[in-house]
Design a protein around this motif. Structure first.
Motif, PDB file in Angstrom:
ATOM      1  N   MET A 191      73.200  39.810  15.584  1.00 29.93           N
ATOM      2  CA  MET A 191      73.276  39.506  16.878  1.00 29.93           C
ATOM      3  C   MET A 191      71.706  38.923  16.733  1.00 29.93           C
ATOM      4  O   MET A 191      70.729  39.401  16.031  1.00 29.93           O
ATOM      5  N   VAL A 192      72.016  37.548  16.525  1.00 32.37           N
ATOM      6  CA  VAL A 192      70.328  37.053  16.520  1.00 32.37           C
ATOM      7  C   VAL A 192      68.847  37.667  17.641  1.00 32.37           C
ATOM      8  O   VAL A 192      69.036  37.397  18.667  1.00 32.37           O
ATOM      9  N   ARG A 193      67.599  37.567  16.956  1.00 26.34           N
ATOM     10  CA  ARG A 193      66.585  38.612  18.102  1.00 26.34           C
ATOM     11  C   ARG A 193      65.734  37.218  18.050  1.00 26.34           C
ATOM     12  O   ARG A 193      65.803  36.335  17.128  1.00 26.34           O
ATOM     13  N   SER A 194      64.786  37.312  19.319  1.00 27.91           N
ATOM     14  CA  SER A 194      63.819  36.072  19.748  1.00 27.91           C
ATOM     15  C   SER A 194      62.232  36.952  19.429  1.00 27.91           C
ATOM     16  O   SER A 194      62.074  37.760  19.591  1.00 27.91           O
TER      17      SER A 194
ATOM     18  N   ALA B   2      68.817  38.764   0.008  1.00 31.94           N
ATOM     19  CA  ALA B   2      69.706  39.314   0.643  1.00 31.94           C
ATOM     20  C   ALA B   2      69.643  40.996   1.848  1.00 31.94           C
ATOM     21  O   ALA B   2      69.917  41.241   2.429  1.00 31.94           O
ATOM     22  N   ASP B   3      68.347  40.945   0.476  1.00 33.27           N
ATOM     23  CA  ASP B   3      68.020  42.275   1.643  1.00 33.27           C
ATOM     24  C   ASP B   3      66.203  41.889   2.320  1.00 33.27           C
ATOM     25  O   ASP B   3      65.570  42.834   2.925  1.00 33.27           O
ATOM     26  N   LYS B   4      66.494  40.752   3.024  1.00 32.94           N
ATOM     27  CA  LYS B   4      65.116  40.338   4.134  1.00 32.94           C
ATOM     28  C   LYS B   4      65.689  40.160   4.965  1.00 32.94           C
ATOM     29  O   LYS B   4      67.047  39.262   5.272  1.00 32.94           O
ATOM     30  N   VAL B   5      64.503  39.812   5.680  1.00 30.60           N
ATOM     31  CA  VAL B   5      64.922  38.871   7.226  1.00 30.60           C
ATOM     32  C   VAL B   5      64.524  37.530   7.210  1.00 30.60           C
ATOM     33  O   VAL B   5      63.011  38.084   6.892  1.00 30.60           O
ATOM     34  N   LEU B   6      64.327  36.594   7.613  1.00 27.02           N
ATOM     35  CA  LEU B   6      64.086  35.348   8.061  1.00 27.02           C
ATOM     36  C   LEU B   6      63.852  35.590   9.307  1.00 27.02           C
ATOM     37  O   LEU B   6      64.462  35.358  10.136  1.00 27.02           O
ATOM     38  N   GLY B   7      62.212  34.992   9.315  1.00 26.00           N
ATOM     39  CA  GLY B   7      61.555  34.333  10.559  1.00 26.00           C
ATOM     40  C   GLY B   7      61.573  33.082  10.242  1.00 26.00           C
ATOM     41  O   GLY B   7      61.281  32.796  10.019  1.00 26.00           O
ATOM     42  N   ALA B   8      62.498  32.351  10.972  1.00 31.74           N
ATOM     43  CA  ALA B   8      62.796  31.305  10.935  1.00 31.74           C
ATOM     44  C   ALA B   8      61.887  29.981  12.576  1.00 31.74           C
ATOM     45  O   ALA B   8      62.448  30.075  13.700  1.00 31.74           O
TER      46      ALA B   8
ATOM     47  N   LEU C 299      69.100  25.680  13.038  1.00 28.04           N
ATOM     48  CA  LEU C 299      69.829  27.242  13.372  1.00 28.04           C
ATOM     49  C   LEU C 299      70.891  27.506  12.030  1.00 28.04           C
ATOM     50  O   LEU C 299      71.220  28.167  11.571  1.00 28.04           O
ATOM     51  N   GLN C 300      71.846  26.578  12.351  1.00 24.36           N
ATOM     52  CA  GLN C 300      73.202  26.411  12.009  1.00 24.36           C
ATOM     53  C   GLN C 300      73.142  26.508  10.527  1.00 24.36           C
ATOM     54  O   GLN C 300      73.795  26.937   9.494  1.00 24.36           O
ATOM     55  N   ASP C 301      72.325  25.279  10.346  1.00 22.72           N
ATOM     56  CA  ASP C 301      72.708  25.573   8.461  1.00 22.72           C
ATOM     57  C   ASP C 301      71.671  26.631   8.291  1.00 22.72           C
ATOM     58  O   ASP C 301      72.638  27.187   7.342  1.00 22.72           O
ATOM     59  N   LEU C 302      71.236  27.602   8.643  1.00 25.21           N
ATOM     60  CA  LEU C 302      70.666  28.752   7.903  1.00 25.21           C
ATOM     61  C   LEU C 302      71.138  29.710   8.390  1.00 25.21           C
ATOM     62  O   LEU C 302      71.673  29.951   7.214  1.00 25.21           O
TER      63      LEU C 302
ATOM     64  N   SER D 132      72.583  35.459   7.325  1.00 27.39           N
ATOM     65  CA  SER D 132      73.584  36.134   8.555  1.00 27.39           C
ATOM     66  C   SER D 132      72.754  35.872   9.620  1.00 27.39           C
ATOM     67  O   SER D 132      71.241  36.526   8.967  1.00 27.39           O
ATOM     68  N   GLU D 133      73.641  35.833  10.392  1.00 30.72           N
ATOM     69  CA  GLU D 133      72.242  36.288  11.635  1.00 30.72           C
ATOM     70  C   GLU D 133      72.137  37.283  12.343  1.00 30.72           C
ATOM     71  O   GLU D 133      70.971  38.065  12.933  1.00 30.72           O
ATOM     72  N   ASP D 134      72.279  38.210  11.903  1.00 30.87           N
ATOM     73  CA  ASP D 134      71.848  40.009  11.715  1.00 30.87           C
ATOM     74  C   ASP D 134      70.737  40.389  11.202  1.00 30.87           C
ATOM     75  O   ASP D 134      69.983  41.139  10.968  1.00 30.87           O
ATOM     76  N   ARG D 135      70.722  39.006  10.388  1.00 30.01           N
ATOM     77  CA  ARG D 135      68.891  39.014   9.298  1.00 30.01           C
ATOM     78  C   ARG D 135      68.148  37.281  10.078  1.00 30.01           C
ATOM     79  O   ARG D 135      67.337  37.053   8.918  1.00 30.01           O
ATOM     80  N   LEU D 136      68.234  37.728  10.844  1.00 28.80           N
ATOM     81  CA  LEU D 136      67.584  35.648  11.120  1.00 28.80           C
ATOM     82  C   LEU D 136      67.121  36.119  12.756  1.00 28.80           C
ATOM     83  O   LEU D 136      67.593  36.612  13.737  1.00 28.80           O
ATOM     84  N   ILE D 137      65.909  36.000  12.818  1.00 29.26           N
ATOM     85  CA  ILE D 137      64.880  35.992  13.913  1.00 29.26           C
ATOM     86  C   ILE D 137      64.323  34.524  14.303  1.00 29.26           C
ATOM     87  O   ILE D 137      63.706  33.354  13.887  1.00 29.26           O
TER      88      ILE D 137
END
Length: 764
Positions: free
Chosen positions: A1-4, A280-286, A306-309, A314-319
């Motif tokens: 789940m992508v968070r804001s 793979a072990d980090k979250v991306l704040g986009a 965002l789809q490219d990112l 992965s979605e669970d590592r995307l803010i």
């Protein structure tokens, strides 16, 4: 789940209530206890709004009583010795003394926050013994959790950024200072971890600038130390304002998340991820929603990005988050009832950006169909603005294309112009003047309000303005100034005034943003092609000149300052907008000259702040910025003296470009930086007329004659006395009448002493 998430929210409040509370306290009309109570309520309202709008990860400790860099310095007990601080939590009067000055101590230096219009207070490290006086991020986290049930994300200025933006130490002492500060950061973070904090946003915007090899080593040391001593805490290493150059080094740091700007740093950051991947072990704040601009985002375009990112992370590592703090934009478009619908529908202020973030996070997680209506509305609004008549003025576009292709230089070089101007004006050694504006009293503001409401006629208002001009022309003559100004009583903001009289601009009713401290500005919106309509300043300037035999300067704001202090359209380049502005202002310069005004000041205080963060982009920006200024001023006669003014930026690295602007006289702020600007002229010669500000107008204190004399003496060691002017740092609009008159009297007295001292050795 992508968070804001969002990186920070505007402090000032939808009605500028923050500003009003601060100013009541400074005026001794509010007790300190009430100050804290009222600011807490404002702070909680901001958190509550983000919570109600559905932001998943809400920042705390982004609120400030004045400035976040000042907050960090005082949290670590870094207080200049002149404020007699005795340790412990920094008292509020000391905190505000550092920011604003006191009768006994000068304020700390104030300068631009990277390439934005926000000013921060520069920490002074010399002589400090840093210690954690109070854990402000922890207090902010507790408040949000206890009052609103929010699991907040404390925001902290990172160690490398704090150190690099501070002053008062030598380069060789950098590592020693890092060794003093780093344990305090560790202590602060350990206390947060013990409290159960899940995420901490560590702001390191310095990473968007060029780092030395030593800085990369320091960066590694900082975050390896934190990871080793605070292993349970999730650190979001946050960058913004541009792409990072040291991407490979940054993604290797032992942090849980990395925030990147995909608006202003889109190309660089996206290419870096595509080439080097993302851990793979980090979250991306986009950062996909512009935290600095006011334009509605193309949601389809943002979703494509965002789809490219998502394919790379992965979605669970995307803010999904803002590109930077929303500090730099107004609060809400909700109360903007007078804008054309085609413009208002294409705007997004802070609250609208919160909605965009929530919509994007929802669409990435559940598909575009979830927000199909919003996507359609967005595209309709953006297309309507694109096709508007305001953005398609062929007459303006053709005229600007012609003049921008012409040679832009004065008829004669400065040396010959200077002779002609001296013969015309017969000015004494060290001419004295002011920068332009005089105090805007309660009466001035009330008169403007009555006129704007229609309760006063244009004739009544014009008569009132003439009365104010009369008062200050006489005062300037009595004080003994050599070159006078009309005082700008008819003007609100130096950019807004001109924007209201040029086509292509729009103005909000409540689009305020913080500039420094409680000083808020309402930037114009350049949304269409800019065009001159009729003379803007001639009437008041000519009237002022008719009241005195001394020269009166015409006062204009320059094209680059108008550009950099406005919210600018994004469908054409900033260079193209600058040339449109220059074309319009050139017509005003010519109108002033034709009306008999032979000194014209075209202020450019914001040239430096528009400089790109990337060094390889500096030369191109400076080239077209200089060209725009010269386009504005190049058509006047040799005997017409062109002045300009710059303030509150580091100019040492662009003195050549300042000289290339070819203004006959430039005035530059030096007093608040304690004369450090003078050092730049010790290393670089300057061959045109120049005035280095001899006192700080942003502080209410009246400087002594001796202070100004010291500044003059140091400047004259490196500058040609024949070309030297004496003036305050900046305009005097925000000062009171008594302090202004007293300060100017002292300035004239310091000038008299200087003339006595140097007249024998200087032949004018």
């Amino acid at each position: 789940m992508v968070r804001s998430s969002v990186l920070g929210y505007p402090r000032i409040g939808i009605n500028r209530e923050w500003k009003k509370v601060l100013e009541l306290f400074w005026a001794d009309k509010l007790e300190e206890t009430d100050l804290h109570i009222q600011l807490q309520e404002i702070r909680l309202n901001h958190l509550r709004k983000q919570q109600e709008m559905g932001i998943d990860i809400i920042p705390v400790n982004d609120f400030s009583y004045y400035d976040h860099m000042l907050d960090t310095a005082t949290m670590f007990g870094i207080v200049p010795k002149r404020f007699a601080y005795e340790g412990g939590a920094v008292p509020i009067h000391v905190y505000y003394g550092i920011a604003r000055g006191t009768k006994d101590a000068a304020a700390s230096e104030m300068t631009k926050w990277f390439n934005t219009n926000y000013h921060y207070i520069v920490p002074e490290l010399n002589g400090a013994e840093p210690v954690l006086t109070e854990n402000r991020p922890l207090l902010a986290y507790r408040e949000a959790k206890e009052k609103l049930g929010i699991e907040g994300k404390p925001v902290i200025v990172g160690p490398l950024t704090f150190l690099k933006l501070s002053k008062g130490y030598k380069a060789a002492e950098t590592d020693a200072w890092l060794d003093r500060l780093l344990p305090l950061y560790v202590q602060l973070l350990q206390e947060l971890a013990s409290e159960g904090v899940q995420w901490v946003q560590m702001d390191e915007p310095i990473l968007a600038t060029k780092l030395s090899a030593d800085d990369v080593l320091r960066l590694n040391k900082i975050y390896e130390t934190i990871a080793a001593q605070v292993p349970a805490l999730n650190i979001m290493l946050q960058t913004y304002f541009e792409a990072v150059d040291n991407y490979s080094d940054i993604i290797a740091l032992p942090v849980k998340g990395i925030g990147l700007d995909f608006v202003h740093g889109l190309t660089g950051n996206l290419v870096a991820i595509q080439v080097f991947g993302f851990p793979a072990d980090k979250v991306l704040g986009a950062g996909v929603i512009d935290g600095r601009g006011i334009w509605r985002a193309s949601l389809n375009g943002r979703l494509d990005l965002l789809q490219d990112l998502v394919e790379l992370v992965s979605e669970d590592r995307l803010i999904v988050q803002s590109s930077c703090s929303l500090l730099h934009v107004p609060v809400s478009t909700e109360r903007e009832t007078k804008l054309p619908s085609e413009l208002k529908d294409a705007l997004a202020f802070a609250d609208e950006k919160l909605s965009e973030l929530v919509l994007l996070a929802r669409a990435v997680s559940s598909g575009r169909s979830e927000i199909s209506r919003e996507l359609a509305d967005c595209e309709r609004a953006l297309q309507a603005l694109k096709l508007s008549k305001a953005r398609n003025r062929q007459d303006v576009q053709d005229a600007v294309a012609v003049i921008s292709a012409q040679q832009v230089e004065r008829q004669q070089p400065f040396a010959k112009r200077h002779i002609a101007q001296q013969e015309k004006w017969q000015l004494p050694l060290f001419p004295t003047t002011t920068i332009g504006s005089f105090p805007q009293s309660v009466e001035v503001r009330k008169a403007r309000q009555l006129w704007r409401k229609g309760e006063w006629s244009q004739e009544q208002y014009a008569a009132f303005i003439r009365e104010q001009i009369d008062i200050w022309i006489k005062l300037q003559e009595e004080i003994g100034l050599d070159v006078l100004v009309h005082g700008e009583f008819e003007r609100t903001d130096m950019v807004e005034f001109f924007g209201e009289k040029l086509e292509g601009f729009a103005f909000t009713q409540n689009g305020w943003v913080q500039s420094y401290g409680s000083r808020c500005v309402k930037p114009p919106i350049i949304f269409g092609d800019v065009a001159f309509k009729e003379p803007m300043t001639v009437e008041e300037t000519v009237y002022a000149q008719s009241q005195t035999s001394r020269p009166v300067k015409g006062m204009l704001t320059g094209p680059i300052t108008i550009l950099n202090w406005s919210f600018v359209r994004e469908d054409i380049t900033r260079e193209q907008v600058a040339y449109q502005l220059a074309y319009g202002l050139r017509q005003e310069v010519e109108a002033l000259e034709q009306a008999g005004i032979g000194m014209i000041q075209v202020d450019e205080p914001a040239v430096r702040e528009g400089l790109p963060l990337k060094e390889n982009e500096h030369a191109n920006y400076l080239a077209w910025a200089v060209k725009a200024f010269r386009m504005t001023t190049c058509t006047v006669q040799d005997s017409t003296q062109i002045h300009t003014h710059m303030c509150y930026c580091e100019f040492h690295d662009m003195i050549d470009s300042i000289e290339a602007m070819d203004a006959d006289v430039i005035s530059i702020e030096t007093s608040r930086s304690h004369g450090e600007m003078i050092h730049g002229f010790e290393l670089n010669t300057y061959k045109l007329g120049i005035g280095l500000g001899v006192y700080d107008i942003h502080s209410p204190r009246v400087p002594a004659v001796e202070e100004m004399t010291d500044m003059i003496d140091r400047a004259l060691k490196v500058l040609d006395p024949k070309l030297f002017w004496i003036n305050p740092d900046c305009g005097l609009k925000t000062r009171g009448m008594d302090e202004t008159v007293a300060s100017l009297r002292n300035m004239v007295e310091a000038t008299k002493l200087a003339r006595e001292k140097y007249s024998v050795s200087v032949s004018v």
